[in-house]
Design a protein around this motif. Sequence first.
Motif, mmCIF file in Angstrom:
data_model
loop_
_atom_site.group_PDB
_atom_site.id
_atom_site.type_symbol
_atom_site.label_atom_id
_atom_site.label_comp_id
_atom_site.label_asym_id
_atom_site.label_seq_id
_atom_site.Cartn_x
_atom_site.Cartn_y
_atom_site.Cartn_z
ATOM 1 N N ARG A 107 0.790 -1.226 0.000
ATOM 2 C CA ARG A 107 0.000 0.000 0.000
ATOM 3 C C ARG A 107 0.828 1.284 0.000
ATOM 4 O O ARG A 107 0.372 2.319 -0.433
ATOM 5 C CB ARG A 107 -0.951 0.029 1.207
ATOM 6 N N LYS A 108 2.043 1.196 0.527
ATOM 7 C CA LYS A 108 2.864 2.404 0.649
ATOM 8 C C LYS A 108 4.242 2.255 0.000
ATOM 9 O O LYS A 108 5.112 3.084 0.199
ATOM 10 C CB LYS A 108 3.046 2.765 2.127
ATOM 11 N N GLU A 109 4.430 1.155 -0.739
ATOM 12 C CA GLU A 109 5.706 0.887 -1.409
ATOM 13 C C GLU A 109 6.888 0.918 -0.445
ATOM 14 O O GLU A 109 7.981 1.347 -0.782
ATOM 15 C CB GLU A 109 5.911 1.858 -2.576
ATOM 16 N N TYR A 110 6.646 0.464 0.763
ATOM 17 C CA TYR A 110 7.703 0.371 1.771
ATOM 18 C C TYR A 110 8.728 -0.647 1.283
ATOM 19 O O TYR A 110 8.367 -1.783 0.953
ATOM 20 C CB TYR A 110 7.084 -0.058 3.109
ATOM 21 N N PRO A 111 10.000 -0.287 1.217
ATOM 22 C CA PRO A 111 11.015 -1.156 0.613
ATOM 23 C C PRO A 111 11.464 -2.304 1.524
ATOM 24 O O PRO A 111 12.535 -2.273 2.128
ATOM 25 C CB PRO A 111 12.168 -0.190 0.323
ATOM 26 N N VAL A 112 10.623 -3.322 1.609
ATOM 27 C CA VAL A 112 10.929 -4.461 2.466
ATOM 28 C C VAL A 112 10.330 -5.726 1.856
ATOM 29 O O VAL A 112 9.273 -5.675 1.236
ATOM 30 C CB VAL A 112 10.393 -4.231 3.901
ATOM 31 N N LEU A 113 11.044 -6.820 1.993
ATOM 32 C CA LEU A 113 10.487 -8.134 1.687
ATOM 33 C C LEU A 113 10.018 -8.677 3.031
ATOM 34 O O LEU A 113 10.836 -8.818 3.947
ATOM 35 C CB LEU A 113 11.541 -9.050 1.075
ATOM 36 N N LYS A 132 22.598 -10.802 13.384
ATOM 37 C CA LYS A 132 22.524 -9.622 14.256
ATOM 38 C C LYS A 132 21.490 -8.588 13.804
ATOM 39 O O LYS A 132 21.081 -7.756 14.590
ATOM 40 C CB LYS A 132 23.895 -8.975 14.392
ATOM 41 N N ASP A 133 21.067 -8.635 12.541
ATOM 42 C CA ASP A 133 20.076 -7.676 12.055
ATOM 43 C C ASP A 133 18.689 -8.014 12.586
ATOM 44 O O ASP A 133 18.363 -9.181 12.777
ATOM 45 C CB ASP A 133 20.022 -7.681 10.526
ATOM 46 N N ASN A 134 17.876 -6.982 12.822
ATOM 47 C CA ASN A 134 16.491 -7.253 13.222
ATOM 48 C C ASN A 134 15.694 -7.640 11.972
ATOM 49 O O ASN A 134 16.184 -7.547 10.850
ATOM 50 C CB ASN A 134 15.872 -6.069 13.979
ATOM 51 N N ARG A 135 14.466 -8.065 12.157
ATOM 52 C CA ARG A 135 13.649 -8.568 11.053
ATOM 53 C C ARG A 135 13.441 -7.514 9.963
ATOM 54 O O ARG A 135 13.484 -7.812 8.776
ATOM 55 C CB ARG A 135 12.314 -9.072 11.590
ATOM 56 N N ASP A 136 13.228 -6.268 10.373
ATOM 57 C CA ASP A 136 13.021 -5.212 9.391
ATOM 58 C C ASP A 136 14.294 -4.985 8.570
ATOM 59 O O ASP A 136 14.220 -4.796 7.349
ATOM 60 C CB ASP A 136 12.584 -3.923 10.081
ATOM 61 N N GLN A 137 15.443 -5.011 9.211
ATOM 62 C CA GLN A 137 16.709 -4.855 8.481
ATOM 63 C C GLN A 137 16.913 -6.011 7.504
ATOM 64 O O GLN A 137 17.373 -5.801 6.380
ATOM 65 C CB GLN A 137 17.883 -4.785 9.462
ATOM 66 N N LYS A 138 16.559 -7.209 7.922
ATOM 67 C CA LYS A 138 16.669 -8.371 7.026
ATOM 68 C C LYS A 138 15.746 -8.191 5.825
ATOM 69 O O LYS A 138 16.133 -8.453 4.680
ATOM 70 C CB LYS A 138 16.316 -9.655 7.783
ATOM 71 N N GLY A 139 14.535 -7.745 6.079
ATOM 72 C CA GLY A 139 13.580 -7.527 5.005
ATOM 73 C C GLY A 139 14.012 -6.434 4.047
ATOM 74 O O GLY A 139 13.830 -6.541 2.833
ATOM 75 N N ARG A 140 14.612 -5.380 4.582
ATOM 76 C CA ARG A 140 15.110 -4.288 3.730
ATOM 77 C C ARG A 140 16.278 -4.776 2.867
ATOM 78 O O ARG A 140 16.373 -4.436 1.688
ATOM 79 C CB ARG A 140 15.543 -3.095 4.570
ATOM 80 N N TYR A 141 17.156 -5.563 3.477
ATOM 81 C CA TYR A 141 18.286 -6.094 2.703
ATOM 82 C C TYR A 141 17.778 -6.983 1.567
ATOM 83 O O TYR A 141 18.199 -6.841 0.422
ATOM 84 C CB TYR A 141 19.245 -6.883 3.606
ATOM 85 N N LEU A 142 16.874 -7.903 1.888
ATOM 86 C CA LEU A 142 16.343 -8.789 0.852
ATOM 87 C C LEU A 142 15.648 -7.993 -0.252
ATOM 88 O O LEU A 142 15.766 -8.322 -1.431
ATOM 89 C CB LEU A 142 15.393 -9.821 1.461
ATOM 90 N N HIS A 143 14.934 -6.938 0.128
ATOM 91 C CA HIS A 143 14.293 -6.079 -0.867
ATOM 92 C C HIS A 143 15.333 -5.468 -1.800
ATOM 93 O O HIS A 143 15.089 -5.312 -3.000
ATOM 94 C CB HIS A 143 13.487 -4.981 -0.175
ATOM 95 N N SER A 144 16.499 -5.156 -1.268
ATOM 96 C CA SER A 144 17.534 -4.509 -2.088
ATOM 97 C C SER A 144 18.203 -5.470 -3.072
ATOM 98 O O SER A 144 18.801 -5.030 -4.050
ATOM 99 C CB SER A 144 18.595 -3.851 -1.195
ATOM 100 N N VAL A 145 18.117 -6.781 -2.832
ATOM 101 C CA VAL A 145 18.795 -7.743 -3.714
ATOM 102 C C VAL A 145 17.839 -8.563 -4.582
ATOM 103 O O VAL A 145 18.284 -9.310 -5.448
ATOM 104 C CB VAL A 145 19.738 -8.694 -2.916
ATOM 105 N N VAL A 146 16.543 -8.444 -4.352
ATOM 106 C CA VAL A 146 15.555 -9.193 -5.136
ATOM 107 C C VAL A 146 14.812 -8.197 -6.026
ATOM 108 O O VAL A 146 14.388 -7.140 -5.559
ATOM 109 C CB VAL A 146 14.561 -9.941 -4.215
ATOM 110 N N GLU A 147 14.652 -8.538 -7.291
ATOM 111 C CA GLU A 147 13.914 -7.672 -8.207
ATOM 112 C C GLU A 147 12.485 -7.477 -7.716
ATOM 113 O O GLU A 147 11.869 -8.416 -7.198
ATOM 114 C CB GLU A 147 13.861 -8.295 -9.599
ATOM 115 N N GLU A 148 11.956 -6.285 -7.922
ATOM 116 C CA GLU A 148 10.602 -5.947 -7.464
ATOM 117 C C GLU A 148 9.562 -6.951 -7.941
ATOM 118 O O GLU A 148 8.713 -7.388 -7.176
ATOM 119 C CB GLU A 148 10.228 -4.534 -7.927
#
Length: 191
Positions: A107-113, A132-148
């Motif tokens: 709904r808000k194009e938040y950059p997270v998987l 060591k990363d929290n869940r949101d950091q993990k999701g943001r990282y995955l979003h950065s390496v996986v095509e939309e």
Amino acid sequence: IIYHKIRLHLEDRKSTEQSFRRLKTNFVDWNEVRISSIPEIQEALGQAASSLSVSVFIKDFLDFIHGQNQTVDLEYLGEENLTEIRRFLRQIKGIDPATISMVLHLRKEYPVLPVSPSMEPSLIRMGLVRTKDNRDQKGRYLHSVVEEKSLLPFHHFLVHHSQETCPPDEDNVQCKVCSLTKFCQYYEKVG
């Protein structure tokens, strides 16, 4: 939100879609689901092992939304900012953090998987995210390496993979049937 909750509790996408379709066809609208009994909701979902807990969630979720807004429509949330949407959704008993991330992403194009708690151990074992990363950091990282265009299919794959092949309990990991062993750090260590 309801579809994602069902998906997190059922083994495969086909079962999820069948349960969701039955839920939508057995009731006139979401308000009818809200005023129905838990056994009626459970019957519409089918007799999956977790259908009772999902039915309770659906009933509580729709009752909560109706109690807040006198409707079961959440479209107004689209006008809110990320903080307000997150705050509202966190009030819902039993909502998974991955579902909140999914709503924010869609709904808000938040950059997270979206990463569910049950996906986390699998992702760590494979070496795809850092412990060591929290869940949101993990999701943001995955979003950065996986095509939309691959984000949602990859998310659904990870949900299934973490339920069937690489569950949170290490004693139940099924490396012998896993198609990802050539990419997996855990498999490299334990063979």
